[in-house]
Each structure stands twice: as structure tokens, then as C-alpha cells.
Design a protein around this motif. Structure first.
Motif, PDB file in Angstrom:
ATOM      1  N   ARG A   1      24.913   8.198 117.501  1.00  0.00           N
ATOM      2  CA  ARG A   1      23.804   9.060 117.137  1.00  0.00           C
ATOM      3  C   ARG A   1      22.589   8.814 118.013  1.00  0.00           C
ATOM      4  N   THR A   2      21.587   9.657 117.852  1.00  0.00           N
ATOM      5  CA  THR A   2      20.355   9.517 118.609  1.00  0.00           C
ATOM      6  C   THR A   2      19.513   8.415 117.990  1.00  0.00           C
TER       7      THR A   2
ATOM      8  N   ARG B   1      30.579  10.082 114.588  1.00  0.00           N
ATOM      9  CA  ARG B   1      29.630   9.408 115.457  1.00  0.00           C
ATOM     10  C   ARG B   1      29.379   7.993 114.952  1.00  0.00           C
TER      11      ARG B   1
ATOM     12  N   HIS C   1      30.622  11.498 109.970  1.00  0.00           N
ATOM     13  CA  HIS C   1      31.013  12.812 110.484  1.00  0.00           C
ATOM     14  C   HIS C   1      29.771  13.633 110.806  1.00  0.00           C
ATOM     15  N   ASP C   2      29.726  14.210 111.999  1.00  0.00           N
ATOM     16  CA  ASP C   2      28.644  15.088 112.424  1.00  0.00           C
ATOM     17  C   ASP C   2      29.145  16.525 112.312  1.00  0.00           C
TER      18      ASP C   2
ATOM     19  N   GLU D   1      27.805  19.305 113.053  1.00  0.00           N
ATOM     20  CA  GLU D   1      27.456  20.168 114.179  1.00  0.00           C
ATOM     21  C   GLU D   1      28.488  20.072 115.298  1.00  0.00           C
ATOM     22  N   SER D   2      28.911  18.854 115.617  1.00  0.00           N
ATOM     23  CA  SER D   2      29.861  18.668 116.714  1.00  0.00           C
ATOM     24  C   SER D   2      31.305  18.586 116.221  1.00  0.00           C
ATOM     25  N   GLY D   3      31.472  18.294 114.918  1.00  0.00           N
ATOM     26  CA  GLY D   3      32.809  18.121 114.368  1.00  0.00           C
ATOM     27  C   GLY D   3      33.419  16.766 114.690  1.00  0.00           C
ATOM     28  N   ARG D   4      32.623  15.857 115.250  1.00  0.00           N
ATOM     29  CA  ARG D   4      33.125  14.535 115.641  1.00  0.00           C
ATOM     30  C   ARG D   4      32.547  13.458 114.734  1.00  0.00           C
TER      31      ARG D   4
ATOM     32  N   PRO E   1      31.035   8.344 120.902  1.00  0.00           N
ATOM     33  CA  PRO E   1      29.773   9.049 120.660  1.00  0.00           C
ATOM     34  C   PRO E   1      28.967   8.300 119.607  1.00  0.00           C
TER      35      PRO E   1
END
Length: 70
Positions: free
Chosen positions: A64-65, A27, A19-20, A22-25, A62
């Protein structure tokens, strides 16, 4: 973490999503492939990073980086 069953190279595998906040999604962070020999797990291979995950992730997932955050 949330895991989703899949397969890789004919073996059972799992996509791992984190869970991220910042985005609420959720990843995509990892693809985990256990190697089974009979019933016990003989090895576990984890594929981490956008280079690998971008090629194997379901379309529109989505991820992650390139920054690694354990």
C-alpha cells in the motif's frame, strides 16, 4: 485479510495482505512478529508502512501507499 507465514530475525512472523477492491489484488499491509515466551505470546510487534515493507517484502509484492487506512 490473508496472512502468510515467514520469519523475521529468527522469530516466527506473518505478512498480512488486504484485498484492494480497486486493483483486485491483495496488497501487503503489515508484517506481524509475535514474541514467544514458552507457549504464550509475550508481545506482538507490527511493522506498517511502505518504508519498512518495501525493504522486507518478497520481490514483486504490491504494497500500500504511505497513507494509513486501518
Amino acid at each position: 485479510w490473508r496472512f502468510e507465514a515467514t520469519s523475521a530475525g529468527g522469530q516466527p512472523a506473518m505478512f498480512g495482505y488486504r484485498h484492494d477492491p480497486e486493483s483486485g489484488r491483495n496488497r501487503l499491509d503489515v508484517l506481524v512478529v509475535p514474541t514467544l515466551e514458552g507457549e504464550p505470546v509475550a508481545a506482538i510487534t507490527a511493522f506498517i508502512g511502505t518504508g519498512v515493507l518495501a525493504r522486507i517484502a518478497p520481490p514483486g509484492t504490491p504494497h500500500r501507499t504511505d497513507e494509513f487506512r486501518p
